[in-house]
Design a protein around this motif. Structure first.
Motif, PDB file in Angstrom:
ATOM      1  N   GLN A  76     -27.214  -6.917 -29.807  1.00 39.04           N
ATOM      2  CA  GLN A  76     -26.228  -6.902 -28.236  1.00 39.04           C
ATOM      3  C   GLN A  76     -25.477  -7.899 -28.445  1.00 39.04           C
ATOM      4  OE1 GLN A  76     -28.024  -8.452 -24.917  1.00 39.04           O
ATOM      5  NE2 GLN A  76     -26.386  -7.398 -23.529  1.00 39.04           N
ATOM      6  N   HIS A  77     -25.508  -8.879 -28.982  1.00 41.91           N
ATOM      7  CA  HIS A  77     -24.554 -10.172 -28.985  1.00 41.91           C
ATOM      8  C   HIS A  77     -23.369 -10.029 -30.423  1.00 41.91           C
ATOM      9  CE1 HIS A  77     -22.966 -14.110 -28.906  1.00 41.91           C
ATOM     10  NE2 HIS A  77     -23.325 -14.391 -30.398  1.00 41.91           N
ATOM     11  N   ARG A  78     -23.795  -9.481 -31.368  1.00 42.24           N
ATOM     12  CA  ARG A  78     -23.023  -9.186 -32.452  1.00 42.24           C
ATOM     13  C   ARG A  78     -22.160  -8.149 -32.304  1.00 42.24           C
ATOM     14  NH1 ARG A  78     -27.387  -9.875 -37.340  1.00 42.24           N
ATOM     15  NH2 ARG A  78     -27.375 -12.194 -37.411  1.00 42.24           N
ATOM     16  N   GLN A  88     -26.893   1.484 -30.356  1.00 46.54           N
ATOM     17  CA  GLN A  88     -27.639   2.235 -29.293  1.00 46.54           C
ATOM     18  C   GLN A  88     -28.121   0.819 -28.461  1.00 46.54           C
ATOM     19  OE1 GLN A  88     -30.432   4.397 -31.618  1.00 46.54           O
ATOM     20  NE2 GLN A  88     -29.326   6.130 -30.649  1.00 46.54           N
ATOM     21  N   ALA A  89     -28.585  -0.287 -29.077  1.00 44.52           N
ATOM     22  CA  ALA A  89     -29.076  -1.336 -28.225  1.00 44.52           C
ATOM     23  C   ALA A  89     -27.942  -1.921 -27.329  1.00 44.52           C
ATOM     24  CB  ALA A  89     -29.630  -2.551 -29.402  1.00 44.52           C
ATOM     25  N   PHE A  90     -26.752  -2.071 -28.050  1.00 43.31           N
ATOM     26  CA  PHE A  90     -25.682  -2.675 -27.186  1.00 43.31           C
ATOM     27  C   PHE A  90     -25.311  -1.907 -26.092  1.00 43.31           C
ATOM     28  CE2 PHE A  90     -21.135  -2.517 -25.892  1.00 43.31           C
ATOM     29  CZ  PHE A  90     -21.204  -3.880 -25.402  1.00 43.31           C
ATOM     30  N   SER A 145     -26.087  -3.374 -22.588  1.00 44.76           N
ATOM     31  CA  SER A 145     -24.967  -3.865 -21.638  1.00 44.76           C
ATOM     32  C   SER A 145     -24.209  -3.015 -20.984  1.00 44.76           C
ATOM     33  CB  SER A 145     -23.894  -4.221 -22.865  1.00 44.76           C
ATOM     34  OG  SER A 145     -24.322  -5.295 -23.689  1.00 44.76           O
ATOM     35  N   LEU A 146     -24.126  -1.536 -21.129  1.00 42.35           N
ATOM     36  CA  LEU A 146     -23.554  -0.774 -20.613  1.00 42.35           C
ATOM     37  C   LEU A 146     -24.396   0.302 -19.689  1.00 42.35           C
ATOM     38  CD1 LEU A 146     -21.045   0.959 -23.410  1.00 42.35           C
ATOM     39  CD2 LEU A 146     -20.733  -1.123 -21.865  1.00 42.35           C
ATOM     40  N   GLU A 147     -25.725   0.598 -20.077  1.00 40.12           N
ATOM     41  CA  GLU A 147     -26.459   1.137 -19.058  1.00 40.12           C
ATOM     42  C   GLU A 147     -27.320   0.137 -18.303  1.00 40.12           C
ATOM     43  OE1 GLU A 147     -28.703   4.124 -21.330  1.00 40.12           O
ATOM     44  OE2 GLU A 147     -26.937   4.625 -22.558  1.00 40.12           O
ATOM     45  N   GLU A 148     -27.386  -1.178 -18.809  1.00 41.96           N
ATOM     46  CA  GLU A 148     -28.034  -1.944 -18.074  1.00 41.96           C
ATOM     47  C   GLU A 148     -29.402  -1.823 -17.984  1.00 41.96           C
ATOM     48  OE1 GLU A 148     -25.980  -2.644 -14.188  1.00 41.96           O
ATOM     49  OE2 GLU A 148     -24.181  -3.511 -15.278  1.00 41.96           O
ATOM     50  N   MET A 175     -37.669  -2.182 -32.093  1.00 40.94           N
ATOM     51  CA  MET A 175     -37.035  -3.214 -32.496  1.00 40.94           C
ATOM     52  C   MET A 175     -37.863  -4.342 -31.931  1.00 40.94           C
ATOM     53  SD  MET A 175     -33.010  -2.406 -31.954  1.00 40.94           S
ATOM     54  CE  MET A 175     -32.226  -3.686 -32.943  1.00 40.94           C
ATOM     55  N   THR A 176     -37.750  -5.345 -32.373  1.00 41.51           N
ATOM     56  CA  THR A 176     -38.127  -6.731 -31.699  1.00 41.51           C
ATOM     57  C   THR A 176     -37.123  -7.110 -30.446  1.00 41.51           C
ATOM     58  OG1 THR A 176     -37.079  -8.257 -32.966  1.00 41.51           O
ATOM     59  CG2 THR A 176     -39.213  -7.544 -33.703  1.00 41.51           C
ATOM     60  N   LEU A 177     -37.821  -7.642 -29.724  1.00 42.06           N
ATOM     61  CA  LEU A 177     -36.738  -7.982 -28.454  1.00 42.06           C
ATOM     62  C   LEU A 177     -35.804  -8.736 -29.099  1.00 42.06           C
ATOM     63  CD1 LEU A 177     -35.826  -8.151 -25.716  1.00 42.06           C
ATOM     64  CD2 LEU A 177     -37.566  -9.990 -25.214  1.00 42.06           C
ATOM     65  N   GLY A 178     -36.069  -9.821 -29.853  1.00 41.89           N
ATOM     66  CA  GLY A 178     -34.989 -10.927 -30.448  1.00 41.89           C
ATOM     67  C   GLY A 178     -34.062 -10.004 -31.350  1.00 41.89           C
TER      68      GLY A 178
END
Length: 94
Positions: free
Chosen positions: A78-80, A48-50, A54-57, A69-72
């Protein structure tokens, strides 16, 4: 039959709007398929975070707050997911 020929010609033309739409829809379909494949490797919040960042910007901070979640953690998720998508999707999506 002429209509089919025109459509085929338009799909072959890399500059045509139809070709661009076709490629966009193909990439979107492939991305969804790849995310489905990855769903067993990542928890639901990570996917969901990704998607949301990334997709919904959407702003990462907002996504992190919404998903508790924390921002980190949201950025790491997202990165993983992105790295996994790149690895399994290499050559499928430009």
């Amino acid at each position: 039959m002429q209509a089919v020929g025109r459509l085929a010609d338009e799909l072959m033309d890399e500059k045509s709007d139809l070709r661009k739409r076709w490629e966009h829809e193909h990439d979107k379909y492939m991305l969804e398929h790849l995310l489905d494949i990855l769903s067993h490797r990542f928890n639901k919040k990570s996917i969901q975070a990704f998607r949301r960042i990334s997709l919904e910007e959407l702003p990462a901070k907002q996504v992190a707050n919404d998903l508790e979640m924390t921002l980190g953690a949201a950025r790491v998720a997202q990165h993983r997911v992105l790295q996994a998508l790149k690895k399994i999707g290499k050559g499928l999506i430009d």
